[in-house]
Design an enzyme around this catalytic site. Structure first.
Site, PDB file in Angstrom:
ATOM      1  N   HIS A 116       8.671   1.629   2.807  1.00 44.68           N
ATOM      2  CA  HIS A 116      10.286   1.593   4.098  1.00 44.68           C
ATOM      3  C   HIS A 116      11.287  -0.112   4.188  1.00 44.68           C
ATOM      4  CE1 HIS A 116       7.986  -1.761   6.391  1.00 44.68           C
ATOM      5  NE2 HIS A 116       6.749  -0.954   6.313  1.00 44.68           N
ATOM      6  N   HIS A 166      10.048  -3.450   2.720  1.00 45.29           N
ATOM      7  CA  HIS A 166       9.077  -3.611   2.194  1.00 45.29           C
ATOM      8  C   HIS A 166      10.158  -4.004   0.782  1.00 45.29           C
ATOM      9  CE1 HIS A 166       5.865  -0.941   2.895  1.00 45.29           C
ATOM     10  NE2 HIS A 166       4.726  -2.439   3.199  1.00 45.29           N
ATOM     11  N   SER A 168       6.842  -0.217   9.889  1.00 45.18           N
ATOM     12  CA  SER A 168       6.023  -0.324   9.930  1.00 45.18           C
ATOM     13  C   SER A 168       5.423   1.382   9.018  1.00 45.18           C
ATOM     14  CB  SER A 168       4.756   0.234  10.831  1.00 45.18           C
ATOM     15  OG  SER A 168       3.425  -0.035  10.336  1.00 45.18           O
ATOM     16  N   GLN A 173      -9.944  -2.281   2.728  1.00 44.26           N
ATOM     17  CA  GLN A 173     -10.290  -3.242   3.901  1.00 44.26           C
ATOM     18  C   GLN A 173      -9.561  -2.053   5.144  1.00 44.26           C
ATOM     19  OE1 GLN A 173      -6.094  -3.818   2.120  1.00 44.26           O
ATOM     20  NE2 GLN A 173      -4.973  -4.072   3.512  1.00 44.26           N
ATOM     21  N   MET A 181       1.359  -1.388  -0.207  1.00 50.31           N
ATOM     22  CA  MET A 181       0.079   0.609   0.391  1.00 50.31           C
ATOM     23  C   MET A 181       0.603   1.038  -0.020  1.00 50.31           C
ATOM     24  SD  MET A 181      -3.305  -1.376   2.296  1.00 50.31           S
ATOM     25  CE  MET A 181      -2.895  -0.271   3.718  1.00 50.31           C
ATOM     26  N   GLN A 211      -2.944 -11.730   8.247  1.00 50.09           N
ATOM     27  CA  GLN A 211      -3.049 -11.645   6.846  1.00 50.09           C
ATOM     28  C   GLN A 211      -2.246 -12.699   6.313  1.00 50.09           C
ATOM     29  OE1 GLN A 211      -2.798  -8.134   5.179  1.00 50.09           O
ATOM     30  NE2 GLN A 211      -0.555  -8.490   4.439  1.00 50.09           N
ATOM     31  N   ASP A 230       2.141  -8.894   9.358  1.00 53.02           N
ATOM     32  CA  ASP A 230       0.853  -8.800   9.933  1.00 53.02           C
ATOM     33  C   ASP A 230       1.030  -9.986   9.615  1.00 53.02           C
ATOM     34  OD1 ASP A 230      -0.361  -6.418   8.579  1.00 53.02           O
ATOM     35  OD2 ASP A 230       1.551  -6.517   7.704  1.00 53.02           O
ATOM     36  N   VAL A 289      11.067  -6.451  10.036  1.00 51.09           N
ATOM     37  CA  VAL A 289      12.165  -5.797   9.618  1.00 51.09           C
ATOM     38  C   VAL A 289      12.316  -4.923  10.877  1.00 51.09           C
ATOM     39  CG1 VAL A 289      13.761  -3.995   8.292  1.00 51.09           C
ATOM     40  CG2 VAL A 289      12.501  -6.542   7.176  1.00 51.09           C
TER      41      VAL A 289
HETATM   42  O1  PAF Z   1      -0.359  -5.724   3.954  1.00 53.36           O
HETATM   43  C1  PAF Z   1      -0.128  -4.425   3.322  1.00 53.36           C
HETATM   44  O2  PAF Z   1      -0.125  -3.874   2.856  1.00 53.36           O
HETATM   45  C2  PAF Z   1      -1.999  -4.745   2.488  1.00 53.36           C
HETATM   46  O3  PAF Z   1      -2.367  -5.833   4.139  1.00 53.36           O
HETATM   47  C3  PAF Z   1      -1.394  -5.417   1.041  1.00 53.36           C
HETATM   48  C4  PAF Z   1      -0.946  -7.255   1.080  1.00 53.36           C
HETATM   49  C5  PAF Z   1      -0.965  -5.017   0.292  1.00 53.36           C
HETATM   50  C6  PAF Z   1      -3.767  -5.691   0.687  1.00 53.36           C
HETATM   51  O4  PAF Z   1      -3.358  -4.875   0.326  1.00 53.36           O
END
Ligand code: PAF
Length: 278
Positions: free
Chosen positions: A34, A37, A185, A61, A30, A153, A150, A176
């Site tokens: 950082h 990612h 985050s 979401q 999203m 998730q 997450d 990380v």
């Molecule tokens: O973890 C995230 O950044 C979001 O939940 C994702 C997996 C990109 C879905 O929008």
């Protein structure tokens, strides 16, 4: 790096790789990128011929309007970071591109979404599943990379791809952390200086709890973690659960290498999550 705004253009660019059986790796995000990612993108590059990253702040979401409105959007910096990391294709669709009409699908995650984030963020995982399935439909990757921060998730996404028979390997990548332990985050940039100073107490407490888990009953340990974090005036624990790592159901007693401690904490308007393997 080539930037795409439409599903059709991205799918067309990926077609030659698929035709030649060259693996595509995918990192959905999203944005507000950082080092966490960046580590996903780096792992993706090592394991695939072409790396696709998406940046899309998925409205479906967010169960809290203010959280959606306040979610950091830093496309210019993100693009530069991805260029420097060697991403091949960046996908930045609009909301209309991803949802030309309302997504009315309802996913069944069994018991996985009846706990933790699923309780405190109603509808959140339905939204995650909607967007992840749509993105996987476009990119059709061999491998897709998700952060273990997450944790729930990740379990939901694994369940989703199994249920939908998507031929993709979901790769979970380690959390990380900042040098002081705070899990990276996109939301950390919204912490005030005082909140930022207190926030590492979350990770410190989780690390300490790992030392105690073998000698302390689960309920006692849960209380100890919550009390210690809440003793910081800037922090308020929403939940801390010790769960079975696979089923995510609350654990009654310690089992070696089988449990995960998962936490959500409010620091003012910012909600932070973290977890630890026991
Ligand atoms: O973890 C995230 O950044 C979001 O939940 C994702 C997996 C990109 C879905 O929008």
């Amino acid at each position: 790096m080539i930037v795409f705004e439409t599903k059709a253009a991205l799918a067309k660019a990926l077609f030659p790789y698929r035709e030649r059986n060259m693996p595509t790796g995918f990192v959905p995000t999203m944005g507000a990128l950082h080092s966490g990612h960046v580590s996903l993108v780096e792992q993706c590059r090592k394991e695939n011929c072409v790396t696709v990253v998406s940046i899309f702040v998925n409205p479906t979401q967010f169960n809290d309007r203010n959280d959606f409105a306040g979610y950091p959007r830093t496309l210019e910096e993100d693009t530069e970071k991805l260029n420097n990391t060697g991403c091949d294709f960046l996908f930045v669709p609009s909301a209309d591109e991803m949802y030309p009409e309302k997504d009315t699908r309802l996913f069944d995650f069994g018991a996985l979404d009846k706990v933790m984030e699923g309780v405190f963020r109603p509808g959140h995982f339905q939204g995650v599943a909607q967007i992840v399935s749509r993105l996987l439909d476009v990119v059709q990757p061999q491998n897709a990379y998700f952060g273990e921060k997450d944790f729930q998730q990740l379990a939901i996404v694994r369940h989703l791809v199994r249920e939908l028979h998507y031929p993709v390997t979901i790769v979970g990548c380690p959390i990380v952390r900042e040098p002081d332990g705070l899990a990276m985050s996109s939301r950390n940039v919204r912490l005030t200086p005082a909140q930022r100073k207190s926030a590492p107490e979350i990770a410190r407490t989780l690390f300490e709890s790992k030392k105690k888990i073998t000698g302390t009953p689960v309920d006692e340990l849960k209380k100890w973690v919550i009390d210690r974090i809440n003793s910081r005036s800037e922090l308020k624990t929403e939940y801390f659960e010790i769960v079975d790592r696979n089923t995510l159901q609350p654990a009654g007693e310690y089992r070696e290498n089988a449990l995960q401690g998962c936490i959500a904490v409010h620091a003012g308007a910012v909600r932070l999550i973290d977890n630890i393997a026991y």
